[in-house]
Write an enzyme that holds these catalytic residues in place. Structure first.
Site, PDB file in Angstrom:
ATOM      1  N   ARG A  66     -10.684   3.160   0.545  1.00 23.18           N
ATOM      2  CA  ARG A  66      -9.289   3.295   0.108  1.00 23.18           C
ATOM      3  C   ARG A  66      -8.324   3.359   1.290  1.00 23.18           C
ATOM      4  O   ARG A  66      -7.253   2.744   1.266  1.00 23.18           O
ATOM      5  CB  ARG A  66      -9.160   4.560  -0.773  1.00 23.18           C
ATOM      6  CG  ARG A  66      -7.782   4.796  -1.334  1.00 23.18           C
ATOM      7  CD  ARG A  66      -7.462   3.808  -2.445  1.00 23.18           C
ATOM      8  NE  ARG A  66      -6.028   3.545  -2.489  1.00 23.18           N
ATOM      9  CZ  ARG A  66      -5.369   3.167  -3.582  1.00 23.18           C
ATOM     10  NH1 ARG A  66      -6.009   2.990  -4.710  1.00 23.18           N
ATOM     11  NH2 ARG A  66      -4.090   2.930  -3.533  1.00 23.18           N
ATOM     12  N   HIS A 110      10.107   0.959 -14.888  1.00 22.70           N
ATOM     13  CA  HIS A 110       9.173   1.599 -15.820  1.00 22.70           C
ATOM     14  C   HIS A 110       9.687   1.385 -17.252  1.00 22.70           C
ATOM     15  O   HIS A 110      10.879   1.591 -17.509  1.00 22.70           O
ATOM     16  CB  HIS A 110       9.061   3.101 -15.518  1.00 22.70           C
ATOM     17  CG  HIS A 110       8.078   3.779 -16.423  1.00 22.70           C
ATOM     18  ND1 HIS A 110       6.713   3.677 -16.245  1.00 22.70           N
ATOM     19  CD2 HIS A 110       8.271   4.528 -17.539  1.00 22.70           C
ATOM     20  CE1 HIS A 110       6.108   4.341 -17.222  1.00 22.70           C
ATOM     21  NE2 HIS A 110       7.018   4.868 -18.002  1.00 22.70           N
TER      22      HIS A 110
END
Ligand code: GRF
Length: 208
Positions: A66, A110
């Site tokens: 990651r 969003h």
């Protein structure tokens, strides 16, 4: 020219809305420096290639750790020389280093009226399923600044959309896109490009 870099994971209708708004003059003095996707198969990449916009893929599969992925993504975005980073359906958590590098210069669209139906797990159709399950009469979309948490940054623009009897998540998603997202995101970009929105270090938003 104000340079924006657009991060995408999927179909890219919001990217298309930005490209259309640049083409028809609703966004001025602005160019898309680059489109970056985590997903090689994102149709958004085809939209970018077809429009002659530079595009690249930074895939998780190529970066098993990651930390490595976060560093590669941050480097790719920094290398585009962006003034503003636009998340347009980007389903990867933004690395803290990128947030520091682009403080108050990363925005997200969003598909709800934040603080309703947002946060971890609220993405795509899930947002609209939750709004219908709760029985709200109004939903909408929000453009906000990205900070370290999910959907918690300063709110820039919001637009309400009515829920209609018989709505399915898919029908509602489409209406929210058409009536709110595809208008709001270009509007926010144009305002930021022309210095008409100021965000203080404390996250206070002022319209000039
Ligand atoms: C949009 O609903 C957006 O609000 C959300 O992800 C979806 C992306 O759609 N963040 P598209 O890829 O722009 O068509």
């Amino acid at each position: 020219m104000y340079r924006i870099t657009v991060l995408v994971s999927g179909g890219g209708t919001n990217l298309q809305a930005i490209m259309d708004a640049i083409a028809d003059g609703r966004i001025t003095d602005t160019e898309i420096a680059c489109v970056i996707s985590n997903n090689r198969d994102a149709y958004a990449l085809t939209r970018a290639y077809d429009a002659g916009i530079p595009a690249c893929v930074v895939s998780r599969a190529d970066h098993p750790h990651r930390d490595e992925y976060d560093a590669a993504l941050t480097r790719a975005v920094v290398d585009t020389g962006a003034d503003l980073v636009v998340l347009a359906g980007f389903l990867v958590k933004i690395p803290p280093a990128m947030i520091r590098e682009f403080k108050n210069r990363i925005i997200n669209i969003h598909p709800s009226l934040i603080p309703s139906f947002c946060g971890v797990g609220f993405y795509g159709l899930k947002v609209h399923e939750a709004a219908l399950a709760r029985g709200v009469r109004l939903t909408g979309a929000t453009v906000h600044v990205v900070d370290e948490d999910t959907d918690t940054g300063p709110i820039l623009l919001q637009k309400a959309v009515e829920i209609q009897p018989g709505d399915t998540p898919e029908v509602l998603q489409r209406r929210v896109m058409e009536q709110a997202e595809w208008k709001l995101l270009p509007q926010a970009i144009d305002m930021l490009a022309h210095g008409r929105i100021e965000i203080s270090d404390e996250g206070q938003v002022t319209f000039l």
